[in-house]
Structures are given as C-alpha cells and as structure tokens.
Design a protein around this motif. Structure first.
Motif, PDB file in Angstrom:
ATOM      1  N   LEU A  35     -28.408 -32.333  -6.374  1.00  0.00           N
ATOM      2  CA  LEU A  35     -27.328 -32.467  -7.356  1.00  0.00           C
ATOM      3  C   LEU A  35     -25.986 -32.684  -6.677  1.00  0.00           C
ATOM      4  O   LEU A  35     -25.158 -33.463  -7.160  1.00  0.00           O
ATOM      5  N   TRP A  36     -25.758 -31.999  -5.570  1.00  0.00           N
ATOM      6  CA  TRP A  36     -24.520 -32.163  -4.796  1.00  0.00           C
ATOM      7  C   TRP A  36     -24.369 -33.626  -4.382  1.00  0.00           C
ATOM      8  O   TRP A  36     -23.305 -34.228  -4.571  1.00  0.00           O
ATOM      9  N   LYS A  37     -25.425 -34.198  -3.817  1.00  0.00           N
ATOM     10  CA  LYS A  37     -25.379 -35.597  -3.362  1.00  0.00           C
ATOM     11  C   LYS A  37     -25.163 -36.549  -4.538  1.00  0.00           C
ATOM     12  O   LYS A  37     -24.394 -37.506  -4.433  1.00  0.00           O
ATOM     13  N   ALA A  41     -21.831 -38.955  -5.090  1.00  0.00           N
ATOM     14  CA  ALA A  41     -21.947 -40.407  -5.245  1.00  0.00           C
ATOM     15  C   ALA A  41     -21.290 -40.876  -6.539  1.00  0.00           C
ATOM     16  O   ALA A  41     -20.577 -41.894  -6.551  1.00  0.00           O
ATOM     17  N   ILE A  42     -21.491 -40.145  -7.619  1.00  0.00           N
ATOM     18  CA  ILE A  42     -20.872 -40.510  -8.893  1.00  0.00           C
ATOM     19  C   ILE A  42     -19.355 -40.403  -8.799  1.00  0.00           C
ATOM     20  O   ILE A  42     -18.626 -41.288  -9.249  1.00  0.00           O
ATOM     21  N   SER A  43     -18.880 -39.334  -8.200  1.00  0.00           N
ATOM     22  CA  SER A  43     -17.438 -39.136  -8.051  1.00  0.00           C
ATOM     23  C   SER A  43     -16.814 -40.250  -7.209  1.00  0.00           C
ATOM     24  O   SER A  43     -15.735 -40.759  -7.542  1.00  0.00           O
ATOM     25  N   LEU A  86     -15.247 -30.964  -4.839  1.00  0.00           N
ATOM     26  CA  LEU A  86     -14.253 -32.034  -5.007  1.00  0.00           C
ATOM     27  C   LEU A  86     -14.091 -32.826  -3.715  1.00  0.00           C
ATOM     28  O   LEU A  86     -14.040 -34.058  -3.728  1.00  0.00           O
ATOM     29  N   ARG A  87     -14.037 -32.129  -2.595  1.00  0.00           N
ATOM     30  CA  ARG A  87     -13.884 -32.819  -1.302  1.00  0.00           C
ATOM     31  C   ARG A  87     -15.097 -33.695  -1.014  1.00  0.00           C
ATOM     32  O   ARG A  87     -14.947 -34.797  -0.466  1.00  0.00           O
ATOM     33  N   ALA A  88     -16.280 -33.244  -1.392  1.00  0.00           N
ATOM     34  CA  ALA A  88     -17.485 -34.044  -1.160  1.00  0.00           C
ATOM     35  C   ALA A  88     -17.418 -35.364  -1.914  1.00  0.00           C
ATOM     36  O   ALA A  88     -17.923 -36.380  -1.424  1.00  0.00           O
ATOM     37  N   GLY A  89     -16.792 -35.354  -3.072  1.00  0.00           N
ATOM     38  CA  GLY A  89     -16.724 -36.574  -3.879  1.00  0.00           C
ATOM     39  C   GLY A  89     -15.600 -37.503  -3.530  1.00  0.00           C
ATOM     40  O   GLY A  89     -15.721 -38.707  -3.638  1.00  0.00           O
TER      41      GLY A  89
END
Length: 93
Positions: A35-37, A41-43, A86-89
C-alpha cells in the motif's frame, strides 16, 4: 456448576500462538509495504499531473489535511507517520 477439564490438546502452545501472531504481523507488514508503494506512485502521478497543468508541485492545505487526519487517529506517532508517507510521495522538501 461443574467445571469442565481444560482441553490442552486443542489450545495452541504459547510458542505456537506467538508464531501464528508473528505470521499475521508479517502478512500485515507485506500489505503495508504494498500500500505504501501504491500510495507513493499515485501521489507522484498527482504531482506530475498538477505541474503539467501549470500548478504547483505541492498543495500545503492537502498535506495539512493528511497530517491532521493521521494525528487525530494516531496522535504524535500519526503525525510522524504522515510526514514519512508524504515524503514518500513527493520526495523531500
């Protein structure tokens, strides 16, 4: 009231119970990573689309919304988790 003898054969041992719980934790962790990944990707796609349309890379009001939601549900840890998500996106500021 007559007490029934404990059925020790049907109850898992503490070690087996812990093993089962750890297996479930591993399943949850795998789902969280997936879900994180997906969320990242969507963000990233939202950001690219917004910039391509002449907008800004970040929408601070949206980030604030997410921070508040996580904080309300999880307290201070939720805020930290939301910042990581947020940083991941979007990448680092």
């Amino acid at each position: 009231m007559e007490q029934q003898p404990a059925d020790t054969e049907s109850a898992p041992s503490p070690e087996d119970h812990i093993t089962g719980l750890r297996h479930r934790i591993d399943e949850i962790d795998a789902a969280l990573v997936a879900l994180w990944k997906e969320r990242a990707a969507i963000s990233q796609e939202v950001g690219k689309t917004r910039v391509a349309a002449g907008g800004t890379r970040l929408v601070l009001s949206r980030e604030r919304e997410i921070l508040e939601r996580f904080s309300a549900e999880l307290g201070a840890d939720g805020t930290q988790l939301a910042l990581l998500i947020l940083r991941a996106g979007r990448g680092p500021l």
